[in-house]
Write an enzyme that holds these catalytic residues in place. Sequence first.
Site, mmCIF file in Angstrom:
data_model
loop_
_atom_site.group_PDB
_atom_site.id
_atom_site.type_symbol
_atom_site.label_atom_id
_atom_site.label_comp_id
_atom_site.label_asym_id
_atom_site.label_seq_id
_atom_site.Cartn_x
_atom_site.Cartn_y
_atom_site.Cartn_z
ATOM 1 N N GLU A 237 2.240 -4.242 23.200
ATOM 2 C CA GLU A 237 2.811 -2.962 23.608
ATOM 3 C C GLU A 237 1.850 -2.229 24.555
ATOM 4 O O GLU A 237 0.625 -2.358 24.421
ATOM 5 C CB GLU A 237 3.161 -2.105 22.383
ATOM 6 C CG GLU A 237 2.032 -1.752 21.457
ATOM 7 C CD GLU A 237 2.535 -0.967 20.236
ATOM 8 O OE1 GLU A 237 2.292 0.240 20.183
ATOM 9 O OE2 GLU A 237 3.152 -1.582 19.358
ATOM 10 N N ARG B 22 2.203 -3.611 12.486
ATOM 11 C CA ARG B 22 1.487 -3.872 13.727
ATOM 12 C C ARG B 22 2.143 -5.080 14.409
ATOM 13 O O ARG B 22 2.519 -6.059 13.763
ATOM 14 C CB ARG B 22 0.003 -4.169 13.466
ATOM 15 C CG ARG B 22 -0.858 -2.907 13.317
ATOM 16 C CD ARG B 22 -0.955 -2.145 14.622
ATOM 17 N NE ARG B 22 -1.774 -0.941 14.543
ATOM 18 C CZ ARG B 22 -1.313 0.251 14.227
ATOM 19 N NH1 ARG B 22 -0.036 0.407 13.889
ATOM 20 N NH2 ARG B 22 -2.111 1.313 14.235
ATOM 21 N N HIS C 135 7.243 2.469 18.928
ATOM 22 C CA HIS C 135 6.129 2.860 18.047
ATOM 23 C C HIS C 135 6.277 4.319 17.605
ATOM 24 O O HIS C 135 5.413 5.158 17.870
ATOM 25 C CB HIS C 135 4.792 2.646 18.764
ATOM 26 C CG HIS C 135 3.652 2.461 17.818
ATOM 27 N ND1 HIS C 135 2.594 1.628 18.067
ATOM 28 C CD2 HIS C 135 3.397 3.018 16.620
ATOM 29 C CE1 HIS C 135 1.716 1.692 17.069
ATOM 30 N NE2 HIS C 135 2.198 2.525 16.167
ATOM 31 N N GLY D 18 0.838 -1.195 0.000
ATOM 32 C CA GLY D 18 0.000 0.000 0.000
ATOM 33 C C GLY D 18 0.866 1.235 0.000
ATOM 34 O O GLY D 18 2.004 1.216 -0.463
HETATM 35 C C1 8YV Z 1 -0.028 5.707 15.920
HETATM 36 C C2 8YV Z 1 0.121 4.353 13.942
HETATM 37 O O1 8YV Z 1 -1.294 5.186 15.838
HETATM 38 O O2 8YV Z 1 -0.973 5.572 12.257
HETATM 39 C C3 8YV Z 1 -0.899 4.503 12.859
HETATM 40 O O3 8YV Z 1 -1.607 3.503 12.606
HETATM 41 O O4 8YV Z 1 0.442 3.272 14.339
HETATM 42 C C4 8YV Z 1 0.700 5.547 14.583
HETATM 43 O O5 8YV Z 1 0.544 6.676 13.765
HETATM 44 C C5 8YV Z 1 -0.246 7.133 16.253
HETATM 45 O O6 8YV Z 1 0.974 7.748 16.154
HETATM 46 C C6 8YV Z 1 -0.779 7.263 17.696
HETATM 47 O O7 8YV Z 1 0.180 6.796 18.578
#
Ligand code: 8YV
Length: 336
Positions: free
Chosen positions: A271, A242, A289, A157
């Site tokens: 996490e 993920r 993350h 993607g």
């Molecule tokens: C976090 C992410 O969710 O965009 C996503 O799916 O994993 C990250 O951007 C976002 O930074 C909140 O922590």
Amino acid sequence: MSKPSVLVSRRLPAAVEAKLSDGYDVVFNRNDRPMSADQFRDALANFDAVVPTGTDRIDARAFDVPRLRTRIIANYGVGFSHIDLACTERQAITVTNTPDVLSECTADLAMMMMLMVARRAGDGERELRAGAWDGGRPTHLVGTKVSGKVLGIVGFGRIGQEMARRAHFGFGMEIVVYNRSRVPEEVLARFGARQAESLDALLPQCDFVSLHCPGGPENRHLMNGVRLSLMKPDAYLINTARGEVVNETALAQALMFDTIGGAALDVFEREPAIDPMLAQCDNLVMLPHLGSATRETREAMGMRVIENLDAFFRGEMPRDLVAGPGPKLHVLPRIV
Ligand code: 8YV
């Protein structure tokens, strides 16, 4: 006319919070601690909109409310596997996310982590900070060349394609792609890429494998012990997608028994908890993350959330629709 009420689950960049406060009756999670299922249940019962992030969990427990008020969950982040879409569908709740604006920074981080683990940056940093360096020598912390090698990209993607762009044009890497659906030839051609017939067929070809597929049940443990054993013994696995995509117990064993060259993880199955076995592996680079964690991107994500909310409460279909009926079905507080 009253403004739509919005609950925001975590603190956001100041400019985003200010703009949200202009257009909406907003409640922020001032202590910035993760919200519980009970707190999300209260939010869904009492607010017109909820803005969660990828580190929240909005599962069936949160939807166990006799009468929900929330009509849109405007996720801050591109991944949405933390939101139970079966529940949102049953309750006719619209779900949006924030794609595009974070593709470059996440791919930048994936490229950085691939270089870090290949060139043993973590080992070097630890050695220096421990005062254990006694000078350079030909055999000291010898790593693996990245330029010109074969990179397997799982999930082609937006982020996967940005990773291909960096690796191919920046480091002369050959790109092999695994994707659930057939990638158009003109897209592959942009990056000199080819598509493997299966993930099992891709893995033995690659010096590096970078995961850019969605999370969720359909990809849980996509990289398991059998697939890790298909990788070359000196190959590296990078995961900025993920945590649930990788079986961490199997990965820890592969790292401890050197059946792969190493790994780099920005996301984790449980996490913020980190598997203690992983933490013992020196051929592993870990980050907390940080894929989208730049000033520019975190602000752009927030502005994208507001765009989606604005469209919805103007009675228009939001640009970043993930699931749900959109605004037409409901009598909503409107913004003009
Ligand atoms: C976090 C992410 O969710 O965009 C996503 O799916 O994993 C990250 O951007 C976002 O930074 C909140 O922590």
